[in-house]
Every structure is written in C-alpha cells, then in structure tokens.
Design a protein around this motif. Structure first.
Motif, mmCIF file in Angstrom:
data_model
loop_
_atom_site.group_PDB
_atom_site.id
_atom_site.type_symbol
_atom_site.label_atom_id
_atom_site.label_comp_id
_atom_site.label_asym_id
_atom_site.label_seq_id
_atom_site.Cartn_x
_atom_site.Cartn_y
_atom_site.Cartn_z
ATOM 1 N N MET A 110 114.287 -49.362 34.179
ATOM 2 C CA MET A 110 114.074 -48.015 34.950
ATOM 3 C C MET A 110 112.818 -47.913 35.581
ATOM 4 S SD MET A 110 113.528 -44.220 33.055
ATOM 5 C CE MET A 110 115.045 -44.409 31.938
ATOM 6 N N GLU A 111 112.928 -47.459 37.099
ATOM 7 C CA GLU A 111 111.877 -47.639 37.992
ATOM 8 C C GLU A 111 110.729 -46.646 37.514
ATOM 9 O OE1 GLU A 111 111.103 -46.370 42.576
ATOM 10 O OE2 GLU A 111 112.987 -46.315 41.884
ATOM 11 N N GLN A 112 109.499 -47.152 37.645
ATOM 12 C CA GLN A 112 108.364 -46.452 37.189
ATOM 13 C C GLN A 112 107.254 -46.120 38.493
ATOM 14 O OE1 GLN A 112 107.384 -45.868 33.684
ATOM 15 N NE2 GLN A 112 109.747 -46.279 33.837
ATOM 16 N N SER A 140 102.276 -43.443 33.988
ATOM 17 C CA SER A 140 103.531 -43.891 34.546
ATOM 18 C C SER A 140 104.777 -42.636 34.293
ATOM 19 C CB SER A 140 103.963 -45.151 34.066
ATOM 20 O OG SER A 140 104.009 -45.149 32.608
ATOM 21 N N ASP A 165 108.871 -42.004 34.733
ATOM 22 C CA ASP A 165 110.215 -42.357 34.938
ATOM 23 C C ASP A 165 110.877 -41.808 36.288
ATOM 24 O OD1 ASP A 165 110.529 -43.863 32.704
ATOM 25 O OD2 ASP A 165 110.239 -42.123 31.672
ATOM 26 N N ASN A 166 111.334 -42.632 37.096
ATOM 27 C CA ASN A 166 111.787 -42.072 38.494
ATOM 28 C C ASN A 166 113.395 -42.011 38.323
ATOM 29 O OD1 ASN A 166 111.939 -41.096 41.124
ATOM 30 N ND2 ASN A 166 111.553 -43.155 41.965
ATOM 31 N N ILE A 167 113.667 -40.904 37.831
ATOM 32 C CA ILE A 167 115.070 -40.485 37.329
ATOM 33 C C ILE A 167 115.618 -39.213 37.438
ATOM 34 C CG2 ILE A 167 114.041 -39.500 34.975
ATOM 35 C CD1 ILE A 167 116.515 -41.018 33.671
ATOM 36 N N LEU A 193 118.863 -38.381 32.994
ATOM 37 C CA LEU A 193 118.101 -38.116 31.901
ATOM 38 C C LEU A 193 118.717 -37.372 30.777
ATOM 39 C CD1 LEU A 193 115.256 -37.775 30.395
ATOM 40 C CD2 LEU A 193 114.831 -35.978 31.527
ATOM 41 N N TYR A 244 110.629 -40.753 27.589
ATOM 42 C CA TYR A 244 110.516 -40.409 28.892
ATOM 43 C C TYR A 244 109.659 -39.375 29.503
ATOM 44 C CZ TYR A 244 115.427 -41.977 28.226
ATOM 45 O OH TYR A 244 116.575 -42.586 27.641
ATOM 46 N N VAL A 270 108.416 -37.529 32.965
ATOM 47 C CA VAL A 270 109.047 -37.094 34.152
ATOM 48 C C VAL A 270 108.133 -36.118 34.927
ATOM 49 C CG1 VAL A 270 111.554 -37.407 33.166
ATOM 50 C CG2 VAL A 270 110.522 -35.244 32.992
ATOM 51 N N ARG A 286 103.021 -47.835 28.110
ATOM 52 C CA ARG A 286 104.428 -47.615 27.672
ATOM 53 C C ARG A 286 104.570 -48.307 26.429
ATOM 54 N NH1 ARG A 286 108.777 -45.010 28.893
ATOM 55 N NH2 ARG A 286 108.000 -44.617 31.052
#
Length: 399
Positions: A1-3, A10, A12-14, A19, A55, A57, A324
């Motif tokens: 998953m992109e951070q 950090s 989560d680019n979600i 999600l 996660y 966000v 993380r």
C-alpha cells in the motif's frame, strides 16, 4: 500500500471504498488531522499508539493540501465523522458485522444506536457505553467496559473519546477484547450521528475550513488547539519540503530505550525462550566472565540459534521504534521462531478456522503462549484481535 509521509507520520494513500472493503478482514483505523500531527511531535504514548494502527488515513483537508505540496498527493480525505456512517452503510446487510459504541456524553450513544438500528432494520449496534470523564485512569471502570464489550459479542468497536484518549485506550486494551475484529477511532462522530452537534457545511469541509466551524461552535474549548497548538505545522512543513525536518529524537529513543534498557537475556526470558535456570546461569557467567556477551554465552550453551539471539539483541529495539508495526508472523519469522513454510501453513489454516494466527502456532507446538504474548503485548499489541486476519495475505509478511 502506498504511504505518504507528513512529518513523523505515515499515511495510507487509499480510497474510502478500498479501506471499507479491507476492513472485512479486520484492523484498526486512526484518522490523522493537524491536531493529531502536532501531538505526535511530542507525545510518546500517543506516538506509540499510532504505530499500532493497521490503517492511518487523512482526516484533514489542510493535510491533503500539504501532501500535494510535498509531491505525494493524498487521494481522499477520510474523516472519522464520515468513516462511521460509511462503515455502517457498507456492512448494513452483513449480519456478521455488529457494533459496540463507546464514548460521547450520557444518552448520546444510545440515540445513535436507535437511529442506526432503525436505519439498517436489524440490531447492528448491540450495545453502547458512555464512560466517565477520566475513566481511563479507573481500572475498575476499564475492566467493566472490557467485560461489557466482550459480553456483547460485537465484532466492531467504534470509540469516540477524542485524541489521544481513544487511540491510547485502543492500543492498551485491544488484546483484551476477544471478539472485536475492527477498531474505529471516530472522534465526535457519535455526537454528529445523534444530532447533538452539527457538522460544518460540506463546502467548509472541502475547502479546509471545518476547523473554523468547530472553533466558532466551541470557542472556549477549541481556541488553544486551533489558534496556538496547530501553528508549528506551518513552519515544520517548509522544513520537510527543504528536507531539513528531523523527527523528534526523543520519540524514537523512547521506543528503543524501553527495550534496549533490558539485557538480551532478560528479554529472552520474558519471551519464554530461556528458563529461569538458564537465565540464572547466563547472569552468573556474565558476572564471572565480563568479556562475554549475552549472545555468546547462549551460543556456547547451545540454548538458542544465533538468529534468535541477534534478533533480540539488535533488531528488536529498531522494530519497536518503527512507525509501522509488522504482523506477528513477521516478528516470529525474523526471530527465527517460525519459517516461511510454517507461516504459509498457518495462513491457510486461518482461512478455514476462526482461530487466531498466534493461537494456531501455539496449538501446533511451534511457539509457546508466553512467546506469543510477549510479541503481542510488548511490541505488537495490534495483532492479537484482528483476529490475526492481518496475516491472511502474504504481502503483509514482508518487512
């Protein structure tokens, strides 16, 4: 998953739909806003709690703008206030998903419970509890809450107590909540859902002015947060853009010191990998032969592998300070206590049985309960109550 890295956090680019679907497998969600980010610069306990989230966000349009300036644009703002209703809608027709609501003032959570159950047409919210103001310092009330949540057989805990109280409470107590798979830290969402507080108009939220609406609603309580404590962000971000920002050293040092301050042999003993007799012998030999290190003594005696000793002596302090956290299986693999084949076998069995990853490893006789408890409660408390669903996909096993 992109951070996306903003200061020492950090994210989560979600997208929210991703999600929500991922939460089918369990996990905890913390929503980062400017206030949280500033607290993460100085509050070790809050910082440590954040490392436990499955996660993290973005809950701030300002941080979303900041991510674009930093060259890592965040796809979507996902606030705690939006997360709760979205989660309810996503799983309203799934009878296996039930909620316990913890937080808000007296009667507020009960109003939300009634509204949610009426909207979904089923008993989706099974119980609620509005704690006293300083309940987290009252062991008796905390125990009562834990027992009540466990009795409810809820699978999701939505906790709205404000930061950092809600995140720290999840971090400290999640391993005791046996049936909870999903943890949602949702701030004022219970008040919004009950209608006891009004959210800002959508245009203010989307333009980054939601803070102004909240400040105007509760000026006495929130003026310091928004007009003073959040200001450092506006000179820390330029430092990051110029690659001059450095995370507060005391936060990382606190994590490392918490483990590094204990001798390797003591850690191995706490993890159930050395017996009391072996610990006593190792300590006596260290006293008799000061030039010998803990790992050398254990190696000479042949009690444990070099990989295991090196992990506890050198790798564990570093892992403890990472932002993380890793799944339980990754800790056990790096420590040389499980191999890849054993991990794959446990993951396959986990798909078919509602038994945790660690519990399966214990039943196989591959690791002891003391060892599993050490990792869960000492460096990876987030893993215990998913229930180990974070181990259901092999990519999560990578370092």
């Amino acid at each position: 998953m992109e951070q996306v890295k903003i200061l020492n956090a950090s994210l989560d680019n979600i997208y929210s739909h991703q999600l929500l679907e991922n939460l089918r497998h369990g996990g905890s969600v913390f929503t980062l806003n400017v206030d949280h980010l500033m607290k993460l610069q100085k509050d070790w306990e809050f910082y440590r709690a954040y490392t436990s989230a499955t996660y993290r966000v973005c809950d701030s349009q300002i941080l979303k703008y900041a991510s674009t300036l930093l060259g890592q644009p965040i796809r979507e703002k996902i606030s705690g206030s939006d997360l709760l209703p979205s989660y309810i809608r996503h799983y309203q027709n799934d009878p296996s998903v039930t909620l316990f609501l913890l937080g808000a003032g007296s009667g507020v959570a009960e109003i939300t419970r009634h509204r949610v159950n009426e909207m979904t047409g089923r008993m989706m919210v099974v119980d609620v509890y509005s704690p006293s103001y300083s309940f987290e310092n009252n062991p008796g009330e905390c125990q009562e809450i834990i027992e009540r949540i466990n009795r409810s057989r809820a699978t999701t805990l939505a906790i709205g107590l404000g930061a950092p109280k809600q995140e720290i409470w999840i971090y400290k107590n999640r391993h005791r909540l046996t049936g909870i798979k999903v943890f949602l830290a949702i701030g004022a969402a219970l008040d919004f859902e009950a209608g006891t507080q009004q959210r800002s108009p959508r245009w203010m939220s989307e333009s980054g002015l939601e803070w102004l609406h909240r400040l105007m609603s509760e000026p006495k309580r929130l003026w310091k947060r928004y007009l003073w404590e959040s200001l450092p962000l506006f000179w820390l971000l330029p430092l990051q853009m110029l690659q001059l920002y450095r995370p507060p050293e005391r936060l990382g040092l606190a994590a490392k010191t918490a483990i590094a301050s204990q001798n390797c042999d003591r850690l191995l003993y706490r993890a159930g990998l050395l017996s009391p007799q072996q610990l006593a012998i190792a300590q006596q030999l260290q006293a008799d032969y000061p030039h010998l290190k803990c790992g050398e003594i254990i190696g000479i005696k042949g009690w444990l592998s070099k990989q295991t000793v090196d992990f506890f002596a050198h790798r564990l302090p570093q892992l403890a300070s990472d932002m993380r956290q890793r799944p339980l299986g990754e800790y056990l693999r790096q420590a040389g206590l499980l191999n890849e084949g054993q991990i794959r076998h446990l993951l396959e069995e986990h798909k078919h049985y509602r038994i945790g990853f660690g519990e399966l490893a214990i039943r196989k006789g591959w690791v002891s309960r003391t060892t599993v408890d050490f990792f869960l409660r000492y460096v990876a408390p987030e893993c215990e109550t998913l229930p180990y669903a974070a181990f259901s996909t092999p990519p999560l096993l990578s370092a």
